[in-house]
Motif scaffolding. Sequence first.
Motif, PDB file in Angstrom:
ATOM      1  N   VAL A  87      31.894 -38.813  14.876  1.00 37.57           N
ATOM      2  CA  VAL A  87      32.265 -39.552  13.665  1.00 37.57           C
ATOM      3  C   VAL A  87      33.793 -39.572  13.584  1.00 37.57           C
ATOM      4  CG1 VAL A  87      30.194 -39.111  12.269  1.00 37.57           C
ATOM      5  CG2 VAL A  87      32.033 -37.408  12.322  1.00 37.57           C
ATOM      6  N   PRO A  88      34.355 -40.582  12.939  1.00 33.35           N
ATOM      7  CA  PRO A  88      35.809 -40.600  12.786  1.00 33.35           C
ATOM      8  C   PRO A  88      36.308 -39.746  11.631  1.00 33.35           C
ATOM      9  CG  PRO A  88      34.886 -42.604  11.875  1.00 33.35           C
ATOM     10  CD  PRO A  88      33.749 -41.844  12.492  1.00 33.35           C
ATOM     11  N   LEU A  89      35.430 -39.424  10.692  1.00 32.84           N
ATOM     12  CA  LEU A  89      35.790 -38.650   9.506  1.00 32.84           C
ATOM     13  C   LEU A  89      34.665 -37.679   9.176  1.00 32.84           C
ATOM     14  CD1 LEU A  89      37.179 -41.279   6.933  1.00 32.84           C
ATOM     15  CD2 LEU A  89      38.479 -39.429   8.007  1.00 32.84           C
ATOM     16  N   ALA A  90      35.055 -36.483   8.752  1.00 38.09           N
ATOM     17  CA  ALA A  90      34.077 -35.533   8.251  1.00 38.09           C
ATOM     18  C   ALA A  90      34.677 -34.773   7.083  1.00 38.09           C
ATOM     19  CB  ALA A  90      33.628 -34.567   9.338  1.00 38.09           C
ATOM     20  N   GLU A  91      33.809 -34.399   6.169  1.00 37.64           N
ATOM     21  CA  GLU A  91      34.231 -33.614   5.006  1.00 37.64           C
ATOM     22  C   GLU A  91      34.227 -32.137   5.350  1.00 37.64           C
ATOM     23  OE1 GLU A  91      32.688 -30.948   1.779  1.00 37.64           O
ATOM     24  OE2 GLU A  91      31.364 -32.032   3.165  1.00 37.64           O
ATOM     25  N   GLY A  92      35.233 -31.452   4.839  1.00 37.58           N
ATOM     26  CA  GLY A  92      35.274 -30.001   4.957  1.00 37.58           C
ATOM     27  C   GLY A  92      35.643 -29.390   3.626  1.00 37.58           C
ATOM     28  N   THR A  93      35.533 -28.067   3.553  1.00 36.89           N
ATOM     29  CA  THR A  93      36.030 -27.342   2.391  1.00 36.89           C
ATOM     30  C   THR A  93      37.015 -26.294   2.868  1.00 36.89           C
ATOM     31  OG1 THR A  93      34.193 -25.766   2.469  1.00 36.89           O
ATOM     32  CG2 THR A  93      33.944 -27.697   1.031  1.00 36.89           C
ATOM     33  N   ASP A  94      37.971 -25.973   2.005  1.00 34.40           N
ATOM     34  CA  ASP A  94      39.065 -25.076   2.411  1.00 34.40           C
ATOM     35  C   ASP A  94      39.336 -24.100   1.277  1.00 34.40           C
ATOM     36  OD1 ASP A  94      41.721 -24.029   2.947  1.00 34.40           O
ATOM     37  OD2 ASP A  94      41.982 -25.652   4.393  1.00 34.40           O
ATOM     38  N   MET A  95      38.925 -22.856   1.480  1.00 33.29           N
ATOM     39  CA  MET A  95      39.195 -21.780   0.534  1.00 33.29           C
ATOM     40  C   MET A  95      40.236 -20.803   1.076  1.00 33.29           C
ATOM     41  SD  MET A  95      36.012 -23.019   0.142  1.00 33.29           S
ATOM     42  CE  MET A  95      34.699 -23.320  -1.030  1.00 33.29           C
ATOM     43  N   GLY A  96      40.427 -20.818   2.395  1.00 32.83           N
ATOM     44  CA  GLY A  96      41.416 -19.937   3.007  1.00 32.83           C
ATOM     45  C   GLY A  96      41.943 -20.489   4.321  1.00 32.83           C
ATOM     46  N   GLY A  97      41.734 -21.796   4.503  1.00 31.41           N
ATOM     47  CA  GLY A  97      42.138 -22.439   5.750  1.00 31.41           C
ATOM     48  C   GLY A  97      40.999 -23.130   6.459  1.00 31.41           C
ATOM     49  N   SER A  98      39.848 -23.254   5.809  1.00 28.12           N
ATOM     50  CA  SER A  98      38.629 -23.689   6.477  1.00 28.12           C
ATOM     51  C   SER A  98      38.614 -25.142   6.922  1.00 28.12           C
ATOM     52  CB  SER A  98      37.415 -23.414   5.583  1.00 28.12           C
ATOM     53  OG  SER A  98      37.145 -22.043   5.531  1.00 28.12           O
ATOM     54  N   VAL A  99      39.577 -25.942   6.481  1.00 21.65           N
ATOM     55  CA  VAL A  99      39.800 -27.267   7.053  1.00 21.65           C
ATOM     56  C   VAL A  99      40.890 -27.202   8.119  1.00 21.65           C
ATOM     57  CG1 VAL A  99      40.771 -29.558   6.555  1.00 21.65           C
ATOM     58  CG2 VAL A  99      38.940 -28.653   5.128  1.00 21.65           C
ATOM     59  N   ARG A 100      41.973 -26.506   7.805  1.00 20.65           N
ATOM     60  CA  ARG A 100      43.135 -26.485   8.708  1.00 20.65           C
ATOM     61  C   ARG A 100      42.897 -25.678   9.978  1.00 20.65           C
ATOM     62  NH1 ARG A 100      46.511 -23.745   4.478  1.00 20.65           N
ATOM     63  NH2 ARG A 100      44.428 -23.481   3.571  1.00 20.65           N
ATOM     64  N   ILE A 101      42.166 -24.570   9.870  1.00 23.21           N
ATOM     65  CA  ILE A 101      41.919 -23.729  11.044  1.00 23.21           C
ATOM     66  C   ILE A 101      41.166 -24.503  12.129  1.00 23.21           C
ATOM     67  CG2 ILE A 101      40.664 -21.703  11.878  1.00 23.21           C
ATOM     68  CD1 ILE A 101      41.270 -20.426   9.087  1.00 23.21           C
ATOM     69  N   PRO A 102      39.999 -25.084  11.831  1.00 19.69           N
ATOM     70  CA  PRO A 102      39.307 -25.827  12.891  1.00 19.69           C
ATOM     71  C   PRO A 102      40.035 -27.092  13.306  1.00 19.69           C
ATOM     72  CG  PRO A 102      38.149 -26.048  10.811  1.00 19.69           C
ATOM     73  CD  PRO A 102      39.203 -25.010  10.598  1.00 19.69           C
ATOM     74  N   ALA A 103      40.804 -27.683  12.407  1.00 18.12           N
ATOM     75  CA  ALA A 103      41.609 -28.837  12.819  1.00 18.12           C
ATOM     76  C   ALA A 103      42.594 -28.425  13.906  1.00 18.12           C
ATOM     77  CB  ALA A 103      42.347 -29.414  11.619  1.00 18.12           C
ATOM     78  N   ALA A 104      43.270 -27.304  13.703  1.00 20.44           N
ATOM     79  CA  ALA A 104      44.248 -26.843  14.691  1.00 20.44           C
ATOM     80  C   ALA A 104      43.578 -26.502  16.012  1.00 20.44           C
ATOM     81  CB  ALA A 104      45.001 -25.634  14.145  1.00 20.44           C
ATOM     82  N   TRP A 105      42.481 -25.775  15.962  1.00 25.05           N
ATOM     83  CA  TRP A 105      41.840 -25.318  17.196  1.00 25.05           C
ATOM     84  C   TRP A 105      41.028 -26.412  17.892  1.00 25.05           C
ATOM     85  CZ3 TRP A 105      39.958 -19.693  15.702  1.00 25.05           C
ATOM     86  CH2 TRP A 105      41.042 -18.803  15.828  1.00 25.05           C
ATOM     87  N   CYS A 106      40.730 -27.511  17.202  1.00 22.41           N
ATOM     88  CA  CYS A 106      40.020 -28.630  17.834  1.00 22.41           C
ATOM     89  C   CYS A 106      40.936 -29.816  18.133  1.00 22.41           C
ATOM     90  CB  CYS A 106      38.855 -29.086  16.956  1.00 22.41           C
ATOM     91  SG  CYS A 106      37.468 -27.922  16.904  1.00 22.41           S
ATOM     92  N   GLY A 107      42.225 -29.718  17.780  1.00 23.17           N
ATOM     93  CA  GLY A 107      43.180 -30.760  18.140  1.00 23.17           C
ATOM     94  C   GLY A 107      43.091 -32.012  17.298  1.00 23.17           C
ATOM     95  N   ILE A 108      42.787 -31.850  15.984  1.00 25.58           N
ATOM     96  CA  ILE A 108      42.695 -33.001  15.096  1.00 25.58           C
ATOM     97  C   ILE A 108      43.502 -32.731  13.830  1.00 25.58           C
ATOM     98  CG2 ILE A 108      40.465 -33.741  16.012  1.00 25.58           C
ATOM     99  CD1 ILE A 108      39.151 -32.491  13.508  1.00 25.58           C
TER     100      ILE A 108
END
Length: 469
Positions: A170-191
Amino acid sequence: MTDLELAFTGAVDLARMIATRAVSPAEVVSNALSRIDEVNPKLNCFCFVWHDEAVDAADAATRAVARGEELGPLHGVPVALKDTTPTAGHRTTLGSYTHEHWIPDRDAYIVGALRRAGAIVIGKTTTPEFAHTLVTDSPLWGVTRNPWNLERTTGGSSGGSAAAVAAGCVPLAEGTDMGGSVRIPAAWCGIVGLKPGLGRIPMDTLPGLFDLMSHHGPLARTIDDASLFLQVAQGPDDADILSLPCPLDLPAPVPASVEGLRLALSIDLGLWAVDPEIEVAVRGAAAALRDAGAAVEEVEVSVTRKDEEIWVDLWSVFMATYYGHLVETYAAKMDPDVLDLIERGNKLSAVQLKRLEVERTGLWRRLAPVFASHDALLCPTMATGPSPAAKVDRPKDRPDDGRYHAADMTGVFNLVAPCPALSVPCGWDGHALPIGLQVVGRRWREDTVLQIGRAVELAIPGAIRRPPI
């Protein structure tokens, strides 16, 4: 057979192509489902794929185009939801046996917002139990794997969403972030991953509405796509009493000029031991922004181990309050780390909890001067590369050298929740794994962090690649 060019086309471009009839929603969704069928057995990024419902919605969207109806900004574009987000009539498990068969009777606000924009929800993505950690490995659904290296984690807790976007499902997915839960996987998956300022996107997925660390945010492959998600998802809405009353005007495309912006740079935030390859990449991104016209100044930032402990205490109380009542019945099937958090939370008194607000205030008073004189703060998203995919394989002991060896540099910015924080790809390490730059903005200035992220995209085009899966 999946059309990979179509699979890796962004949401903005897909919406334009659908509106001009260059491609139909039916074709786009069929291709997305084909891609999921190809990669999900390897990645385990989706726990539910709504094949029939998605096909029916795509057919209806295709007929709407043919009739010349007015189309929403995401008309016919497939999106995914994290499996912590309530969906009416569909199981929402939170990655836990405690909710294995839970079928909510309502959609969360974010679900309706995406559908009102024309998006087609294609399924739900994996999360660790109750979204509790940065490794997406749950008792119920098992291990989710990184598209760049199947032996490594995606990060978490929105790891399934990040893997789905990075792998072209998918080009877009929803996430939730309470302590980095959007930014952490974004960084480690290259998005790209964005934690908006508190209340920018109404959040009604939790039992209580007065949490001051929790955010919805987009996982996307481009800054423009993340901005489009924010544009259609932002409030206000009475579903969340803390939602901001004034929407943000987000230009499209996102401006890329950083001429005249004042940016602060801190590699370690005064605390972390940062991998040398990550430092090189972050400094390279800062230099690229300086070359693009920004004034970049290295500053001292004084984050402490106590600040990190404040976050853990607040997170423990969160877990104990919302899920502690489930322990008596389900303890044997719950993640031991969740049980530890609940136990820690139960030990904190009301006075100790209130004291955390005072200590949290101290952090803001140390950060406020940085934002008073700078438009944004630049630092790494993660201090290390991704850990092993399975929690059981994580290193048990950290180096005993007096330095702070923790992977994420994200949770501290949930303690200053009105400040938006973006992760944008900025390079690669020696193992061909992605590195993320974190851009933290002034309160509720998502437009500024997106603008800086767009400048990074243009300055370091090699930071965006397709994974070998």
